[in-house]
Design an enzyme around this catalytic site. Structure first.
Site, short mmCIF file in Angstrom:
data_model
loop_
_atom_site.label_atom_id
_atom_site.label_comp_id
_atom_site.label_asym_id
_atom_site.label_seq_id
_atom_site.Cartn_x
_atom_site.Cartn_y
_atom_site.Cartn_z
N LYS A 169 0.85 -1.19 0.00
CA LYS A 169 0.00 0.00 0.00
C LYS A 169 0.89 1.25 0.00
O LYS A 169 1.49 1.62 1.01
CB LYS A 169 -0.90 0.00 1.24
N GLU A 244 9.80 2.30 10.65
CA GLU A 244 10.77 3.37 10.43
C GLU A 244 9.97 4.67 10.43
O GLU A 244 9.06 4.84 9.63
CB GLU A 244 11.50 3.21 9.10
N CYS A 278 13.58 11.65 5.86
CA CYS A 278 13.60 11.27 7.28
C CYS A 278 15.00 11.46 7.85
O CYS A 278 15.15 11.66 9.05
CB CYS A 278 13.16 9.83 7.45
N GLU A 376 9.50 17.17 14.57
CA GLU A 376 9.82 16.97 13.16
C GLU A 376 8.91 17.87 12.32
O GLU A 376 7.69 17.81 12.45
CB GLU A 376 9.60 15.51 12.75
P1 NAD Z 1 2.06 8.86 7.22
O1 NAD Z 1 2.24 8.15 8.53
O2 NAD Z 1 1.03 9.90 7.14
O3 NAD Z 1 1.73 7.82 6.08
C1 NAD Z 1 2.56 6.70 5.85
C2 NAD Z 1 1.70 5.60 5.23
O4 NAD Z 1 0.76 5.15 6.21
C3 NAD Z 1 0.89 6.05 4.02
O5 NAD Z 1 0.87 5.03 3.05
C4 NAD Z 1 -0.48 6.26 4.63
O6 NAD Z 1 -1.52 6.13 3.69
C5 NAD Z 1 -0.53 5.14 5.64
N1 NAD Z 1 -1.54 5.31 6.70
C6 NAD Z 1 -2.07 6.47 7.16
N2 NAD Z 1 -3.00 6.19 8.11
C7 NAD Z 1 -3.05 4.86 8.25
C8 NAD Z 1 -3.81 3.97 9.06
N3 NAD Z 1 -4.73 4.40 9.93
N4 NAD Z 1 -3.59 2.65 8.94
C9 NAD Z 1 -2.67 2.19 8.09
N5 NAD Z 1 -1.94 2.97 7.27
C10 NAD Z 1 -2.13 4.29 7.35
O7 NAD Z 1 3.49 9.43 6.82
P2 NAD Z 1 3.85 10.30 5.52
O8 NAD Z 1 3.36 11.70 5.77
O9 NAD Z 1 3.46 9.60 4.28
O10 NAD Z 1 5.44 10.29 5.58
C11 NAD Z 1 6.21 11.22 6.28
C12 NAD Z 1 6.81 10.57 7.51
O11 NAD Z 1 7.55 9.43 7.13
C13 NAD Z 1 7.78 11.46 8.25
O12 NAD Z 1 7.55 11.37 9.63
C14 NAD Z 1 9.14 10.85 7.92
O13 NAD Z 1 10.16 11.08 8.87
C15 NAD Z 1 8.80 9.42 7.82
N6 NAD Z 1 9.80 8.68 7.05
C16 NAD Z 1 10.65 7.86 7.75
C17 NAD Z 1 11.63 7.15 7.08
C18 NAD Z 1 12.56 6.25 7.83
O14 NAD Z 1 13.13 5.36 7.22
N7 NAD Z 1 12.74 6.43 9.13
C19 NAD Z 1 11.75 7.27 5.70
C20 NAD Z 1 10.87 8.11 5.02
C21 NAD Z 1 9.89 8.80 5.72
#
Ligand code: NAD
Length: 474
Positions: A169, A244, A278, A376
């Site tokens: 997803k 992550e 990130c 963040e």
């Molecule tokens: P997000 O948590 O909003 O979304 C991530 C994923 O989770 C998306 O596919 C989203 O549709 C899904 N999601 C949202 N609600 C959900 C639910 N209730 N149940 C299941 N899935 C759900 O994050 P984002 O805004 O897409 O990404 C930004 C974040 O990602 C930042 O905090 C960044 O630091 C982090 N990030 C971390 C790494 C790492 O390796 N540590 C790498 C890239 C990004």
């Protein structure tokens, strides 16, 4: 319309437009939003496909991953352009990320042929012991928008390599790169049901995955809030999971640093990819003798950075990914001023195209207690924190709830060595940006940034396999 892939068939759904953040008049394409029922069908298909795929021949798996790698690399310009168009990172960054995805598939095509275990003698005479790795089962992969092809690649490639079946997803903002990647793998010859794609809302599709009793493992990259939901739902279902999440990565600059190296590292860490990494550095911790020279040189770079359309060759910093993220960045910029830090840049440029453009924002005179230094932001916003000496710099660097990547710029071997040993982070960079990692070594963090085994390289086997210890009386 681009459909979801469920049980080997492309399935239509509600069409959602994918909008270019560099020019909101440009619709990249229409992508089907899956329903919760679609997600459940995808999980059932992956479950049905698991017995055969988990026992598939090594050469079959090797050939499919290899073929996918070749196609990704051959189409790097086109796929990199699609990525830059839908996410907003520059074309060069988009192509670079696409090449990275190709390299990851190539690496795991090789790993298929290196699957191994151990044999040991027992402490009990006459008994032999084998330690082997088996696939975990049906694996759910939930990914964020900021690396639309590399993060899916570093989860899908090891999952398939070790014999798992997958329900993937992607983030709702970047379905184009996800669809292209799954299309390549599908055509490379994956049997039906082995890899399923369900695009759409996290609260619908992602939540259906979290609620399913039939996912054996879940690998998640995204925000801390969603990560917590993944953890709680997984614990309730005895499901293996890996998270992550966010970062507030420090970059220390010591008095003895090479100024040019330090400014380049800071510029890259804080602002390239529009600060939406990130591993981006948002806290620049600088000792006092170099502080003013560093701030002056970095401010010049910040004010002259070319912000523009991700696809324009001269652009150094593309737009913010969407309106919501832009509003969040602007709120934090306003907050930083209220908290008393001095702002360099951080305004919205007046460009012809309607896009989510923002000049990099550098706060000077910040302290580590300010919210801009603790939370963040996930945009092109960084804060300079002045400290007395190395000891204070290390203490400030570690004073955060996160622990993903930590950097230092210094010419002192003593301080570099001490920092490598004492930085509370999963990754440490010396005279390098905090972002920018290799694909064949472990990736991941500590503290609030990560949970579970590392991703990438051979360490990926920790999550995507389960270990069996077998005893035989000879
Ligand atoms: P997000 O948590 O909003 O979304 C991530 C994923 O989770 C998306 O596919 C989203 O549709 C899904 N999601 C949202 N609600 C959900 C639910 N209730 N149940 C299941 N899935 C759900 O994050 P984002 O805004 O897409 O990404 C930004 C974040 O990602 C930042 O905090 C960044 O630091 C982090 N990030 C971390 C790494 C790492 O390796 N540590 C790498 C890239 C990004």
């Amino acid at each position: 319309m681009h459909g979801n892939l469920i049980d080997g068939e492309w399935v239509e759904g509600d069409a959602t437009p994918n909008v270019n953040p560099s020019d909101t008049r440009d619709v990249v394409g229409h992508y089907a939003s899956a329903s919760a029922a679609d997600a459940e069908r995808a999980i059932a298909a992956a479950k049905a496909a698991f017995p055969a795929w988990s026992r598939s021949g090594l050469l079959e798996r090797h050939a499919i991953l290899r073929k996918a790698a070749d196609e990704i690399l051959a189409r790097k310009e086109e796929l990199g352009r699609l990525l830059a168009r839908e996410e907003g990172k520059t074309l060069a960054e988009g192509i670079g990320e696409t090449v990275r995805a190709g390299q990851i598939f190539d690496f795991f095509a090789g790993e298929v042929l290196r699957l191994s275990g151990e044999t040991l003698a027992s402490v009990r005479p006459g008994i032999g012991i084998e330690v082997t790795r088996e696939p975990v089962g049906v694996v759910g992969l939930i990914t964020p928008w900021n690396f639309p092809v590399a993060i899916p690649a570093w989860k899908i490639a090891p999952a398939l390599c070790y014999g798992n079946t997958v329900v993937f997803k992607p983030a709702e903002l970047v379905p184009g790169s996800a669809w292209a990647l799954v299309d390549i793998l599908h055509r490379a010859g994956l049997p039906r049901g082995v890899l399923n794609l369900v695009m759409g809302k996290g609260s619908v599709v992602g939540q259906a995955m979290l609620d399913s009793p039939d996912l054996d493992a879940l690998s998640f990259t995204g925000s801390v809030g969603t990560g917590r939901r993944v953890a709680l739902a997984s614990i309730e279902r005895n499901r293996k999971f890996q998270l992550e999440m966010g970062g507030k990565n420090p970059m220390v600059v010591l008095d003895d640093a090479d100024l040019d190296v330090a400014v380049e590292c800071a510029m890259n860490s804080a602002f390239y990819s529009t600060g939406q990494r990130c591993t981006a550095s948002s806290r620049l911790i600088v000792t006092q003798a170099i502080h003013d020279r560093f701030v002056e040189a970095l401010s010049e770079r910040v004010l002259s950075a070319k912000v523009g359309d991700a696809l324009d060759p001269g652009t150094q910093i593309g737009p913010v990914v969407d309106e919501r993220q832009l509003a969040q960045d602007l709120d934090y910029i306003a907050l930083g001023r209220e908290e008393g830090a001095d702002l360099v840049g951080g305004t919205r440029p007046n460009l012809e195209k309607p896009g989510f453009y923002l000049r990099p924002a550098l706060f000077v005179g910040a302290d580590n207690g300010m919210r801009i230094a603790r939370e963040e932001i996930f945009g092109p916003v960084a804060a300079v924190i002045r400290v007395k000496n190395y000891e204070e710099a290390l203490a400030v660097a570690n004073d955060t709830e996160f622990g993903l990547s930590s950097g230092i710029c210094t010419t002192s071997l003593k301080h570099a060595t001490h920092f490598k040993r004492n930085a509370q982070a999963g990754m440490v960079m010396v005279n390098l940006p905090t972002a920018g990692v290799d694909f064949h070594v472990p990736f991941g963090g500590r503290k609030g940034s990560s949970f579970g085994p590392r991703e990438q390289g051979r360490y990926a086997a920790e999550f995507f396999t389960t270990v069996k210890t077998a005893y035989t009386l000879a």
